[in-house]
Design a protein around this motif. Structure first.
Motif, mmCIF file in Angstrom:
data_model
loop_
_atom_site.group_PDB
_atom_site.id
_atom_site.type_symbol
_atom_site.label_atom_id
_atom_site.label_comp_id
_atom_site.label_asym_id
_atom_site.label_seq_id
_atom_site.Cartn_x
_atom_site.Cartn_y
_atom_site.Cartn_z
ATOM 1 N N TYR A 286 0.817 -1.218 0.000
ATOM 2 C CA TYR A 286 0.000 0.000 0.000
ATOM 3 C C TYR A 286 0.846 1.261 0.000
ATOM 4 O O TYR A 286 1.942 1.311 0.529
ATOM 5 N N HIS A 287 0.236 2.300 -0.535
ATOM 6 C CA HIS A 287 0.810 3.634 -0.405
ATOM 7 C C HIS A 287 0.399 4.199 0.953
ATOM 8 O O HIS A 287 -0.751 4.089 1.368
ATOM 9 N N TYR A 288 1.373 4.791 1.621
ATOM 10 C CA TYR A 288 1.129 5.405 2.933
ATOM 11 C C TYR A 288 1.452 6.897 2.867
ATOM 12 O O TYR A 288 2.273 7.340 2.057
ATOM 13 N N GLY A 289 0.839 7.635 3.758
ATOM 14 C CA GLY A 289 1.012 9.098 3.785
ATOM 15 C C GLY A 289 2.449 9.541 3.959
ATOM 16 O O GLY A 289 2.829 10.612 3.462
ATOM 17 N N GLU A 290 3.249 8.744 4.638
ATOM 18 C CA GLU A 290 4.642 9.164 4.867
ATOM 19 C C GLU A 290 5.382 9.343 3.541
ATOM 20 O O GLU A 290 6.273 10.189 3.430
ATOM 21 N N GLU A 291 5.010 8.533 2.536
ATOM 22 C CA GLU A 291 5.673 8.654 1.232
ATOM 23 C C GLU A 291 5.344 10.004 0.584
ATOM 24 O O GLU A 291 6.222 10.667 0.015
ATOM 25 N N ALA A 292 4.095 10.393 0.685
ATOM 26 C CA ALA A 292 3.696 11.680 0.108
ATOM 27 C C ALA A 292 4.344 12.829 0.871
ATOM 28 O O ALA A 292 4.767 13.836 0.283
ATOM 29 N N LEU A 293 4.443 12.648 2.184
ATOM 30 C CA LEU A 293 5.007 13.731 2.998
ATOM 31 C C LEU A 293 6.466 13.996 2.634
ATOM 32 O O LEU A 293 6.871 15.154 2.445
ATOM 33 N N VAL A 294 7.274 12.944 2.528
ATOM 34 C CA VAL A 294 8.694 13.184 2.223
ATOM 35 C C VAL A 294 8.860 13.757 0.819
ATOM 36 O O VAL A 294 9.764 14.576 0.588
ATOM 37 N N LEU A 295 7.984 13.379 -0.102
ATOM 38 C CA LEU A 295 8.065 13.968 -1.452
ATOM 39 C C LEU A 295 7.759 15.465 -1.401
ATOM 40 O O LEU A 295 8.481 16.284 -1.989
ATOM 41 N N ALA A 296 6.695 15.813 -0.696
ATOM 42 C CA ALA A 296 6.332 17.233 -0.608
ATOM 43 C C ALA A 296 7.425 18.024 0.108
ATOM 44 O O ALA A 296 7.759 19.158 -0.283
ATOM 45 N N ALA A 297 7.985 17.433 1.147
ATOM 46 C CA ALA A 297 9.021 18.133 1.914
ATOM 47 C C ALA A 297 10.287 18.296 1.085
ATOM 48 O O ALA A 297 10.944 19.341 1.130
ATOM 49 N N ALA A 298 10.632 17.276 0.303
ATOM 50 C CA ALA A 298 11.835 17.366 -0.526
ATOM 51 C C ALA A 298 11.710 18.492 -1.541
ATOM 52 O O ALA A 298 12.671 19.228 -1.818
ATOM 53 N N LYS A 299 10.499 18.645 -2.072
ATOM 54 C CA LYS A 299 10.316 19.734 -3.047
ATOM 55 C C LYS A 299 10.402 21.091 -2.353
ATOM 56 O O LYS A 299 11.071 22.006 -2.837
ATOM 57 N N LYS A 300 9.743 21.191 -1.212
ATOM 58 C CA LYS A 300 9.727 22.470 -0.531
ATOM 59 C C LYS A 300 11.134 22.902 -0.118
ATOM 60 O O LYS A 300 11.515 24.065 -0.253
ATOM 61 N N LEU A 301 11.906 21.953 0.393
ATOM 62 C CA LEU A 301 13.239 22.273 0.920
ATOM 63 C C LEU A 301 14.321 22.166 -0.136
ATOM 64 O O LEU A 301 15.464 22.566 0.093
ATOM 65 N N LYS A 302 13.972 21.571 -1.285
ATOM 66 C CA LYS A 302 14.974 21.292 -2.328
ATOM 67 C C LYS A 302 16.136 20.489 -1.753
ATOM 68 O O LYS A 302 17.308 20.713 -2.059
ATOM 69 N N ARG A 303 15.783 19.560 -0.864
ATOM 70 C CA ARG A 303 16.784 18.684 -0.261
ATOM 71 C C ARG A 303 16.167 17.291 -0.131
ATOM 72 O O ARG A 303 14.961 17.163 0.048
ATOM 73 N N PRO A 304 16.972 16.254 -0.158
ATOM 74 C CA PRO A 304 16.429 14.928 0.125
ATOM 75 C C PRO A 304 15.890 14.872 1.553
ATOM 76 O O PRO A 304 16.465 15.478 2.465
ATOM 77 N N VAL A 305 14.805 14.146 1.738
ATOM 78 C CA VAL A 305 14.197 14.003 3.058
ATOM 79 C C VAL A 305 13.958 12.523 3.322
ATOM 80 O O VAL A 305 13.389 11.819 2.486
ATOM 81 N N LYS A 306 14.385 12.116 4.491
ATOM 82 C CA LYS A 306 14.356 10.689 4.829
ATOM 83 C C LYS A 306 13.499 10.434 6.065
ATOM 84 O O LYS A 306 13.509 11.216 7.006
ATOM 85 N N TRP A 307 12.775 9.334 5.997
ATOM 86 C CA TRP A 307 12.025 8.876 7.175
ATOM 87 C C TRP A 307 12.166 7.371 7.289
ATOM 88 O O TRP A 307 12.048 6.654 6.302
ATOM 89 N N THR A 308 12.450 6.895 8.479
ATOM 90 C CA THR A 308 12.472 5.456 8.752
ATOM 91 C C THR A 308 11.631 5.214 9.996
ATOM 92 O O THR A 308 11.845 5.850 11.033
ATOM 93 N N ALA A 309 10.696 4.304 9.878
ATOM 94 C CA ALA A 309 9.799 4.031 10.999
ATOM 95 C C ALA A 309 10.542 3.361 12.139
ATOM 96 O O ALA A 309 11.449 2.568 11.923
#
Lengths: 262, 788
Positions: free
Chosen positions: B261-284
């Protein structure tokens, strides 16, 4: 984790001094404390490791014939070296898993006094003496309810002296997930009577089952327990078993411990 | 033919070398220059109104780069359900929006309502604690029966907690009711199929990278199906064009469904990476995994079996409440319906089947497909009630099953639950099983156990499942919003080695070993010269990924089709090289030869010619040797099996020990028997885990009581017996080119009822009047049941 300072004193005196600071916390094998810190459920400003103090490590015999275990001795060492007291060595050999046994210490276990831990049953059933940097405490006076002991803030368990019974056995019925004791019973038969200590079951933590002690002192056999009843009142009731179930297991495990005592 | 590494060879898994030596590359192992870290703020109440979130203090914390709340995602889409279910009255299911971050309300413990991005994970975590949040706690909706009855709502806007009330097959309802009313014997059983936490060894993780120069995103994520994840993000959630989004699922440490499944965390890091113009990482963290991975099962069912006095089945009727949790996860509506109701005829010639399923919203983690997905629930209900009926009728449970089995001459068989089974031989499996378990020796073993104060029971089970999902045309009619084909590209390189790009994703299934065996067998070359490429939308054709034991049956078939195209083209090239006609070229052991002559060229020479096309008939044949095929199956595949186990129960403690376990499975043809055995072993461990130890418990306030391994028990090696496993002599699938059926979930489907049947048998042998005990059969539950 939150940030903290960490020290590794090499003498008991230095450790006691370091623990004099406000918010300092002793670190034994870390088998409870480290997961607690990782969950951010505790925030000590300093950790004082007791793992680098040579005088707190190892197993030896006292002149009085007691097995003496240094407070910072890991379970695996007790399992291997407390050969004079097979019931104690057997108990240590079945705490947790190999990683836990190589890190966890007798002092840490007794200081934490988790109501499901194994060592409190050994100390209480043996009538052990808990030796600290300031005094000696009889096991009967030491345990004061779950997670509660006679230790003062900053007091360090330096050694535990276990009188060696004629025969003994620790029988544990594990909680399936954690493999802590759902109910664990240590039976120790001494020349002057039998001591029975129960862990895992009571809301008051480890305790002596005195009715069983009397019955077994009169006749050391599982049959001697037949007429005893254990009440579920005051027993822990949780996901893994009701108070009544634990009460039932207390009797079953005591009988098995007696049958296996050697 | 390369017998040592072709079809049927028990080749060791080549991927294991990197896994076992720590050289696997998982999402969390990927660290990008300049990456920042995301940490989520998660609800600690199950149901509540978000009154305010003040981010000021958090933004001022050291290292903090951005804070997101649900407010930031009100303009983007929700994460959709992939399958539309219509209720019995024709109304479409209720589909509340599942936002990237909770907005307005939090709906389960662990529901993310904000995220902090900081230079380090530690700083982000500190800043999450600095968020000033006011959440007004509401009563939690936990118990399904109460939730259906009304009261507090999980989603205010849909005015009910019932997602749908589905009937299958609705036209059979009246006939089934009538058959049960008139039946000489009806056995009724109420049971719970316990909720499970997937517990993949690798927690979910996602790292997003954004390139402002090209406006392209890359998402590294723990996914079983990168193309599906990309489709969901692109078409439904963030609207990033598919050609600007690359999704990479590198090595993935177990999924069991939870990483479909697609989870919200995937969308969040994509949006954050665009906003910050930096890679963004999350590990549960492991706690996040417990609280937020889509859970499995969680059905409460009443099943009735109507039969003649002689045991001939007349009807199965079930009423099920299926927990979908707080939001609809992508396949949560398909799992309790078309993956469950369609299997409710089991392996039997029963003429009447009716299934009613109410899907219920609760303030708990979303529930979705988990190893077996619907079929374990069906098998459990059917095989428990059959066992109970056998006791009531005084019949042998194996004979009762045999009496009602579909016979080998009845295929293709139209089941009363709407599927057409293509092949099987259930009596043969049962014959094999009885020998494997040594049924004749059971009485002596029981006597021996009783001498030792233990109760011994024998349990049996027969299962059928539907794998190889699925015919797109069929599932489209049934409400699926996606097609369920798969795809493969076979690229022969100039030097004669091959790269095979597949839509399936391997996260424990052994594709990197098994798929080359297929290609090697077809081409007559060594499997070592063939590599599988998977898990990267920039490299592979658009496939639907791995779940439902579909990889070999569907994607493997695409590999076959693409390889057939390679062979056809290679023959043309060889014909040119040998100055012969295409039709006269034969391929054997990697050599193309002209029939009846000694003229031949090797596969390698043909490959080289394809890429160095000197003296090449370019007017007839394109250069290169690369082919793609999409494969859409004609039907489901129908693996089946018969399982048996013996347990010992300690009547003093209630502890159950599984003493022996035998599994006779029919997976059709087998590509790599060693991998199949491993899949069965893993499935059995999971099924025995569900039966004996695993349980997910929420309290009445919606707190997850079993939220760590201190309380959630996973099966360990010493909980399990040595298995006897046999999957030889299968009946081939009739509609895919390999004749394969799928083996990934069977063990988890067939084992739970086997265990419960055995324990009930043991308890009854001890004089305990126990007809049923709900899973998991912990010592405490068994002992309590024995107390009457």
């Amino acid at each position: 984790m939150y940030e903290f300072e960490m020290t590794r004193p090499t003498t008991i005196a230095d450790a006691a001094k370091a623990l004099g600071d406000e918010d300092a916390q002793a670190l034994g094998g870390g088998q409870t404390l480290i997961p607690t810190l990782k969950q951010r459920l505790a925030m000590p400003s300093a950790l004082v490791s007791l793992g680098a103090i040579p005088e707190m490590k190892g197993v030896c015999m006292s002149d009085a014939g007691e097995v003496c275990v240094g407070g910072a001795t890991p379970h695996a060492v007790v399992a291997a070296e407390a050969t004079a007291y097979p019931g104690l060595a057997g108990l240590a050999a079945h705490i947790g898993d190999p990683a836990v046994r190589n890190r966890g210490t007798v002092g840490g276990s007794l200081a934490n006094n988790d109501p499901s831990a194994c060592y409190p049953a050994a100390a209480l059933a043996s009538g052990a003496t808990i030796v600290t940097n300031t005094r000696e405490i009889a096991a009967d006076d030491y345990f004061q309810g779950m997670f509660s002991t006679a230790l003062e803030d900053g007091e360090i368990i330096t050694e535990v002296r276990f009188p060696v019974p004629e025969v003994s056995h620790y029988e544990k019925f594990v909680q399936p997930a954690s493999r802590f004791a759902l109910v664990g019973v240590m039976v120790a038969k001494f020349a002057d009577g039998v001591r029975v200590a129960v862990t895992g079951a009571s809301e008051d933590g480890v305790y002596r089952w005195t009715e069983a002690e009397a019955a077994l002192s009169a006749s050391f056999s599982a049959d001697a327990l037949a007429d005893l009843a254990v009440s579920g009142d005051g027993m822990i009731s949780d996901l893994h078993g009701s108070g009544d179930y634990r009460a039932h297991l207390v009797k079953v495990m005591t009988g098995r411990a007696v049958a296996k005592a050697a | 033919m390369p017998k040592d590494n072709g079809i049927g060879a028990a080749t060791t898994r080549r991927e294991d070398i990197r896994f076992l030596t720590g050289e696997g590359q998982y999402t969390d192992d990927i660290n990008l220059t300049g990456q920042a870290h995301a940490v989520f703020a998660r609800s600690d109440v199950a149901n509540g109104v978000i009154k305010s979130i003040d981010t000021t203090a958090a933004m001022d914390m050291p290292g903090v780069l951005a804070v997101f709340t649900g407010e930031d995602f009100t303009e983007v889409g929700g994460n959709p359900a992939g399958w539309l279910i219509n209720s019995r009255d024709g109304e479409p299911m209720k589909e509340p929006k599942r936002p990237v971050l909770a907005h307005g309300k939090v709906r389960h413990v662990g529901d993310a309502y904000a995220a902090v991005i900081a230079e380090t994970k530690q700083q982000a975590r500190d800043a999450v604690e600095a968020l000033e949040v006011e959440i007004e706690e509401l009563p939690a909706v936990i118990d399904m029966a109460s939730a259906i009855g009304g009261g507090e709502l999980v989603h205010d806007e849909i005015e009910t907690n019932v997602c749908f009330d589905w009937g299958w097959i609705e036209d059979n309802r009246a006939a089934t009711d009538e058959a049960i009313k008139n039946a000489p014997h009806v056995t009724t059983l109420e049971l719970v199929n316990n909720r499970l936490v997937p517990n993949a060894m690798e927690p979910r993780a996602s790292t997003a990278d954004y390139n402002p120069g090209t406006d392209e995103y890359t998402l590294y994520t723990t996914s079983q199906n990168p193309h599906l994840t990309r489709l969901l993000i692109s078409a439904f959630v963030l609207g990033i064009p598919e050609n600007k989004l690359r999704v990479v699922a590198p090595d993935v440490g177990g999924g069991f469904g939870s990483k479909i499944y697609h989870y919200g965390e995937e969308a969040l890091v994509l949006a954050a990476a665009k906003k910050l113009k930096r890679p963004v990482k999350w590990t549960a963290s492991r706690t996040e995994a417990f609280l937020t991975d889509a859970h499995g099962r969680d059905h409460v069912t009443k099943i009735e079996l109507a039969c003649e006095k002689d045991g001939t089945f007349i009807a199965f009727r079930t009423e099920t409440m299926a927990n979908v949790g707080a939001y609809l996860s992508n396949f949560s509506t398909a799992t309790p319906t078309f993956l469950h109701g369609t299997l409710m005829a089991g392996n039997y010639t029963v003429p009447n089947v009716y299934v009613n399923v109410k899907a219920v919203f609760t303030n708990t983690a979303p529930v979705d497909a988990y190893r077996g997905a619907g079929r374990p629930e069906a098998t459990y209900s059917i095989e428990r009630v059959i066992d109970m009926a056998a006791r009531e009728l005084g019949m042998d449970p194996i004979e009762l099953r045999r009496k009602n089995f579909i016979k080998p001459d009845q295929y293709p068989f139209a089941s009363a639950a709407g599927l057409e089974y293509d092949s099987g031989n259930y009596d043969a499996q049962m014959d094999k099983l009885e020998a494997m378990i040594d049924r004749d020796g059971f009485a002596a073993r029981r006597a021996e156990s009783e001498k030792n104060g233990k109760l011994r029971g024998l349990g049996v089970n027969a299962y059928i499942e539907a794998c190889g999902i699925a015919p797109s045309n069929l599932v489209g009619v049934l409400g699926s919003r996606v097609g369920l084909y798969d795809a493969a590209t076979v690229r022969v390189n100039a030097t004669g080695n091959l790269s095979v790009m597949v839509g399936a994703h391997s996260h424990g299934q052994g594709h990197e070993t098994a798929f080359p065996q297929v290609v090697a067998d077809m081409l007559g070359i060594e499997a070592e010269s063939i590599d599988i490429v998977h898990g990267d939308t920039a490299k592979i054709p658009f496939g639907m990924g791995t779940y439902g034991s579909r990889s070999l049956a569907v994607c493997g078939s695409a590999v076959v089709r693409a390889t057939e195209k390679i062979i056809a083209k290679a023959k043309k090239i060889a014909a040119h090289m040998l100055e012969a006609s295409d039709g006269d070229i034969e391929l054997k052991d990697g050599q193309f030869s002209v029939a009846g002559t000694d003229k031949s060229v090797s596969f390698g020479e043909v490959a080289l010619k394809a890429y160095i096309p000197h003296q090449f008939p370019i007017e007839d044949i394109e250069p290169g040797l690369e082919e793609t095929a999409f494969y859409d199956p004609a039907n489901f595949t129908y693996p089946s099996g018969a399982y048996a186990c013996e347990v010992e129960v300690d009547p003093q403690t209630g502890k159950v020990t599984v003493d022996r376990f035998a599994a006779a499975d029919d997976f059709g043809n087998i590509i790599n028997p060693m991998i199949v055995t491993g899949q069965v072993h893993g499935g059995l461990a999971q099924g025995i885990g569900q039966a004996l130890v695993e349980n997910t418990t929420y309290d009445e306030n919606g707190q997850l009581l079993s939220a760590s391994y201190m309380d959630y028990c996973m099966p360990r090696a010493d909980d399990l017996p040595f298995y006897q496993v046999d999957h030889s002599d299968g009946t081939p699938c009739t509609h895919n080119p390999l004749g394969v059926k799928g083996c990934g979930e069977a063990g988890a489907i067939g084992s739970p009822p086997t265990i419960i049947n055995a324990v009930v048998d043991a308890l009854q042998s001890g004089g305990h009047d126990v007809a049923h005990v709900d899973m998991p059969l912990t010592p405490s539950r068994v002992w309590t049941a024995m107390q009457g």
